[in-house]
Write an enzyme that holds these catalytic residues in place. Structure first.
Site, mmCIF file in Angstrom:
data_model
loop_
_atom_site.group_PDB
_atom_site.id
_atom_site.type_symbol
_atom_site.label_atom_id
_atom_site.label_comp_id
_atom_site.label_asym_id
_atom_site.label_seq_id
_atom_site.Cartn_x
_atom_site.Cartn_y
_atom_site.Cartn_z
ATOM 1 N N ARG A 73 0.820 -1.215 0.000
ATOM 2 C CA ARG A 73 0.000 0.000 0.000
ATOM 3 C C ARG A 73 0.859 1.273 0.000
ATOM 4 N NH1 ARG A 73 -3.533 2.533 4.454
ATOM 5 N NH2 ARG A 73 -5.213 3.570 3.304
ATOM 6 N N HIS A 94 0.350 4.442 -2.461
ATOM 7 C CA HIS A 94 0.088 5.804 -1.978
ATOM 8 C C HIS A 94 1.219 6.766 -2.339
ATOM 9 C CE1 HIS A 94 -3.352 5.092 1.108
ATOM 10 N NE2 HIS A 94 -3.533 4.425 0.001
ATOM 11 N N VAL A 111 0.656 10.216 -5.732
ATOM 12 C CA VAL A 111 0.836 11.619 -5.359
ATOM 13 C C VAL A 111 2.109 12.129 -6.037
ATOM 14 C CG1 VAL A 111 1.008 13.230 -3.428
ATOM 15 C CG2 VAL A 111 -0.296 11.112 -3.171
ATOM 16 N N GLY A 141 3.654 11.030 -8.609
ATOM 17 C CA GLY A 141 4.549 9.985 -9.091
ATOM 18 C C GLY A 141 5.289 9.232 -7.989
ATOM 19 N N SER A 161 7.836 10.503 -1.927
ATOM 20 C CA SER A 161 7.355 11.695 -1.203
ATOM 21 C C SER A 161 6.590 11.287 0.059
ATOM 22 C CB SER A 161 6.486 12.569 -2.110
ATOM 23 O OG SER A 161 5.414 11.817 -2.633
ATOM 24 N N GLU A 199 2.880 14.053 3.704
ATOM 25 C CA GLU A 199 1.757 13.252 3.200
ATOM 26 C C GLU A 199 1.308 12.232 4.248
ATOM 27 O OE1 GLU A 199 3.081 11.717 -0.651
ATOM 28 O OE2 GLU A 199 3.656 13.745 -1.225
ATOM 29 N N ASN A 228 -3.685 8.540 4.859
ATOM 30 C CA ASN A 228 -2.466 7.967 5.444
ATOM 31 C C ASN A 228 -2.412 8.053 6.971
ATOM 32 O OD1 ASN A 228 -1.413 7.343 2.899
ATOM 33 N ND2 ASN A 228 -0.444 9.366 2.694
ATOM 34 N N ASP A 245 -4.407 -14.394 -3.229
ATOM 35 C CA ASP A 245 -5.211 -15.327 -4.025
ATOM 36 C C ASP A 245 -6.383 -14.587 -4.669
ATOM 37 O OD1 ASP A 245 -6.893 -14.745 -1.926
ATOM 38 O OD2 ASP A 245 -6.723 -16.704 -0.969
#
Ligand code: HEM
Length: 318
Positions: free
Chosen positions: A62, A66, A70, A72, A76, A88, A94, A246
């Site tokens: 994740r 995330h 933002v 690319g 960051s 961020e 977040n 799965d």
């Protein structure tokens, strides 16, 4: 002798040209010469972290997502707040939710030690750690494109605006992905990332108490650990096999057992239902498309060449 020296000079110049030319784009072999130990080191630390806590694999996957959504994939998301950095980490999607930062610190420490110099970017570490996490939880393997550099800025507002919310319907999800150059197929395949990991009660309370496109026994089961008042941070697995990569996430959507509103939105009379159904029956297709879309997501606006920097500490600008 003279001609042999000339030959070596030519090879050297050609290498230089190749290195310079390729610096503007990513390549899976980027660290082959500067630090061949980089990838095995990342893998080792990720495997140990996942062995210690299976959920960490989900959290690391994740983090890369995330990061990429933002501005690319530029690490960051890893910058801590300072007077110049609007972190961020404090954005709504977040705060009290994104995790795995200490594992990334540990990877950075081990990688810099193994390389003998800080040559590997934090953005590349995130991309490789995401892949190694998926593999550690039994999912597909893919070649990670490398050579991203790290940002010197962060953007909390953009994180609030560009990371999709669990309350979105299909059209909003599609346009959030479109903004990143990702299509509807990428949306469905990458949402399959929810085959691992957990969500907090406040992100799905509305769904399990008030929505109608939900299996009623599943709703009651989830209500048992997510009360109507309080318990906001109580966790539920995103699918029944939250430590295994799965197709249970997709088979669940077909049974109206998606946990988040945004999950079930992929299978509720919209254009994506057929793809959900096909992934639910074909693990190979899901794996192949997931890997392909991860590479595509990892290619969002990388900083390359002389842009950005290689951070010495992933939490701080040099
Ligand atoms: C399609 C839009 C998406 C939405 C609205 C969304 C939303 C969410 C939410 C609300 C959570 C729970 C967070 C919490 O309760 O603290 C979550 C967890 C998670 N998401 Fe997504 N997500 C989306 C796409 C993705 C994608 C593309 C990936 C990766 C490819 C991903 C990977 C994960 C993982 C692995 C977790 C579990 C993390 C953990 O257990 O620490 N998600 N997501």
């Amino acid at each position: 002798m003279a001609s042999s020296s000339l030959f070596h000079l030519c090879v050297f110049v050609m290498c230089l040209v190749t290195i310079t030319a390729s610096s503007a784009s990513l390549s899976p072999n980027y660290y082959d010469y500067t630090c061949p130990k980089a990838l095995p080191t990342i893998k080792r630390v990720v495997e140990a972290a996942v062995q210690q806590e299976r959920r960490m694999g989900a959290s690391l996957l994740r983090l890369h997502f995330h990061d990429c959504f933002v501005n690319g994939c530029d690490a960051s998301i890893l910058l801590d707040a300072t007077s110049n950095i609007d972190s961020e980490k404090n954005a709504l999607p977040n705060a009290n939710s994104a995790r795995g930062f200490k594992v990334i610190d540990q990877i950075k420490y081990e990688v810099d030690k193994a390389c003998g110099a800080p040559v590997v970017s934090c953005a590349d570490i995130l991309a490789v750690a995401a892949r190694d996490s998926v593999v550690a939880l039994g999912g597909p393997k893919w070649n990670v494109q490398l050579g991203r550099r790290d940002s010197t800025t962060a953007n909390r507002t953009l994180a609030d605006n560009d990371i999709p919310s669990p309350f979105m319907d299909l059209p909003a999800l599609i346009s959030t992905f479109q903004k990143q150059g990702l299509n509807t197929k990428d949306l469905v395949a990458l949402s399959g990332g929810h085959t691992i990991g957990f969500a907090q009660c406040f992100t799905f309370r509305e769904r399990i108490y008030n929505e109608t496109n939900i299996d009623s026994s599943f709703a009651s089961q989830r209500q048992a650990t997510c009360p109507i008042n309080g318990g906001n941070s109580n966790l539920s697995p995103l699918d029944p096999t939250s430590a295994k990569f799965d197709v249970a996430y997709f088979t669940n959507l077909v049974k109206q057992k998606g946990l988040l509103h945004s999950d079930q939105a992929l299978y509720s009379s919209g254009s994506t239902s057929e793809l959900v159904k096909s992934y639910s029956k074909n693990a190979d297709a899901f794996w192949k498309d997931f890997a392909k879309s991860m590479v595509k997501m990892g290619n969002i606006k990388p900083l390359t060449g002389k842009q950005g920097q290689i951070r010495l500490n992933c939490r701080k600008v040099n």
